[in-house]
Write a protein that holds these residues in place. Structure first.
Motif, PDB file in Angstrom:
ATOM      1  N   THR A   1      28.823  40.156  65.849  1.00 22.19           N
ATOM      2  CA  THR A   1      27.789  39.122  65.865  1.00 22.19           C
ATOM      3  C   THR A   1      26.406  39.693  66.137  1.00 22.19           C
ATOM      4  OG1 THR A   1      28.250  38.674  68.217  1.00 22.19           O
ATOM      5  CG2 THR A   1      29.400  37.315  66.581  1.00 22.19           C
ATOM      6  N   GLU A   2      26.342  40.853  66.819  1.00 20.89           N
ATOM      7  CA  GLU A   2      25.038  41.475  67.056  1.00 20.89           C
ATOM      8  C   GLU A   2      24.379  41.892  65.744  1.00 20.89           C
ATOM      9  OE1 GLU A   2      23.516  41.248  69.684  1.00 20.89           O
ATOM     10  OE2 GLU A   2      24.872  41.297  71.402  1.00 20.89           O
ATOM     11  N   HIS A   3      25.186  42.314  64.791  1.00 18.80           N
ATOM     12  CA  HIS A   3      24.644  42.697  63.487  1.00 18.80           C
ATOM     13  C   HIS A   3      24.199  41.456  62.708  1.00 18.80           C
ATOM     14  CE1 HIS A   3      25.792  46.845  64.119  1.00 18.80           C
ATOM     15  NE2 HIS A   3      26.962  46.404  64.547  1.00 18.80           N
ATOM     16  N   ASP A   4      24.963  40.384  62.805  1.00 17.74           N
ATOM     17  CA  ASP A   4      24.552  39.141  62.150  1.00 17.74           C
ATOM     18  C   ASP A   4      23.203  38.678  62.694  1.00 17.74           C
ATOM     19  OD1 ASP A   4      27.004  39.179  60.821  1.00 17.74           O
ATOM     20  OD2 ASP A   4      27.972  37.863  62.295  1.00 17.74           O
ATOM     21  N   LEU A   5      23.023  38.771  64.007  1.00 18.67           N
ATOM     22  CA  LEU A   5      21.785  38.316  64.633  1.00 18.67           C
ATOM     23  C   LEU A   5      20.586  39.151  64.201  1.00 18.67           C
ATOM     24  CD1 LEU A   5      23.034  37.621  68.275  1.00 18.67           C
ATOM     25  CD2 LEU A   5      22.196  35.918  66.643  1.00 18.67           C
ATOM     26  N   VAL A   6      20.738  40.476  64.216  1.00 15.20           N
ATOM     27  CA  VAL A   6      19.589  41.317  63.899  1.00 15.20           C
ATOM     28  C   VAL A   6      19.220  41.209  62.421  1.00 15.20           C
ATOM     29  CG1 VAL A   6      20.765  43.512  63.347  1.00 15.20           C
ATOM     30  CG2 VAL A   6      18.530  43.542  64.485  1.00 15.20           C
ATOM     31  N   LEU A   7      20.207  41.013  61.559  1.00 17.76           N
ATOM     32  CA  LEU A   7      19.917  40.831  60.136  1.00 17.76           C
ATOM     33  C   LEU A   7      19.216  39.499  59.895  1.00 17.76           C
ATOM     34  CD1 LEU A   7      23.235  42.234  58.620  1.00 17.76           C
ATOM     35  CD2 LEU A   7      20.963  43.240  58.369  1.00 17.76           C
ATOM     36  N   ALA A   8      19.621  38.476  60.642  1.00 17.28           N
ATOM     37  CA  ALA A   8      18.968  37.172  60.497  1.00 17.28           C
ATOM     38  C   ALA A   8      17.513  37.230  60.967  1.00 17.28           C
ATOM     39  CB  ALA A   8      19.741  36.116  61.289  1.00 17.28           C
TER      40      ALA A   8
END
Length: 350
Positions: A56-63
């Motif tokens: 989820t950390e990757h989803d957040l930073v990409l968003a």
């Protein structure tokens, strides 16, 4: 001159940057994600990879997108100082190590870009040549633990070496089978992880069986209790460390002076801390071996290059990505020919 002195003053020009998400379905319960950092400037591009384990950390930073103020004229040192002032997460991550992992992504991308802009390879900059890279395959032995998967790999690659995660169901019979293969370089007790999915409860009886049954294996990351220390003390020269090593200070604080340690680049966060550790290990006659973080992209090439430059002949846990899946033929064998790119911090695809 220190290793870091060889790169600290490299000019670095950044116009902008972009983020790219990578993912791989490893098993039914594990979707591995990582994020590639792409720094652009002066017609060149530098790459790094954020290996934070929480998807989820990757989803957040990409968003969020490329919101960090990185554009400008820097050196490797001043850019690193600037990174230290930034909040790379907009919240406190579950694991403190994630901050180092993300910072390493930006630092490695900056090193790649600065070297490309200077027309240098990393080897050129530090005065070293890449040599054939010895690697081991890191894995668990399943539930229940058996030698089946290990033997399947050996059927394809008879000289392959292994770094195995110990689990409570290792029996004396299993340990004997492992010793008879002659293929086990190290056993990872995972005893220094806390609050993760791989935490293990220290079991002095298991430690004793492994210490006695695999007498030539390195013993990585044991938990230290009064009971386990009594088992380990006579064999402390075989003990090595991974999860706790983020800096030279961590090496100096170890319970026993180490013969070798796992110098995992992403754990160090910055190029300066990593290169200082290389210098320290050399000055104190401490061996080093590299470790990976299930990189999906350029991060794996970069840790293989570092190992090929600084500790090529040790049991480096940096096997090509194909060894993360089921046993199969046709993969590169150890030692691995690592061919640096003419410029930058990376390798030429094999």
């Amino acid at each position: 001159m220190s290793l870091y002195d060889a790169v600290r003053d490299l000019p670095l020009s950044i116009d902008n940057y972009a983020l790219e998400g990578l993912e791989q379905q490893v098993s039914s319960g594990f979707l591995r994600k990582s994020t590639v950092i792409r720094l652009a400037g002066a017609g060149e591009e530098g790459l790094g990879e954020d290996v934070t384990y929480e998807a989820t950390e990757h989803d957040l930073v990409l968003a969020q997108g490329p919101v960090q103020p990185l554009a400008g004229e820097w050196t490797i040192a001043t850019f690193s100082d600037h990174l230290a002032t930034l909040t790379l997460f907009d919240h406190e991550p579950d694991q403190h190590a994630y901050s180092d992992y993300r910072r390493w992504a930006y630092e490695s991308a900056a090193l790649d870009l600065a070297l490309r802009q200077a027309g240098l390879s990393l080897g050129d900059a530090v005065g070293r040549s890449a040599r054939p890279l010895t690697f081991v395959v890191s894995m668990r032995l399943g539930k229940p633990a058996t030698t089946e998967r290990l033997l399947a790999w050996l059927a394809h690659y008879p000289t392959l070496r292994f770094k195995l995660d110990a689990t409570p169901d290792w029996t004396d019979e299993l340990i004997l089978e492992l010793e008879q293969t002659g293929a086990v370089d190290s056993v990872d007790f995972k005893g220094q992880y806390h609050g993760t999915s791989v935490d293990t409860v220290p079991d002095p009886e298991l430690y004793e069986r492994i210490v006695a049954g695999l007498p030539h294996a390195w013993l990585e990351d044991p938990a230290l209790t009064s009971e386990t220390e009594a088992v380990l003390e006579p064999h402390h020269e075989r003990i090595t460390w991974d999860a706790v090593i983020h800096s030279v200070a961590d090496i100096e604080a170890l319970r026993w002076p180490p013969k070798t340690v796992n110098v995992k680049p992403s754990r160090f966060g910055s190029v300066e801390r990593l290169f200082t550790a290389y210098d320290y290990c050399k000055a104190h006659d401490i061996g080093a071996y590299g470790g990976g973080q299930f990189e999906l992209g350029v991060g794996r090439d970069q840790i293989q290059l570092l190992a090929a430059l600084f500790h090529p002949g040790t049991p480096n846990d940096v096997a090509p990505g194909g060894f993360n899946v089921d046993p199969q033929p046709g993969l590169p064998s150890s030692p691995l020919a690592v061919v640096p790119r003419p410029t930058g911090f990376g390798t030429i695809a094999r």
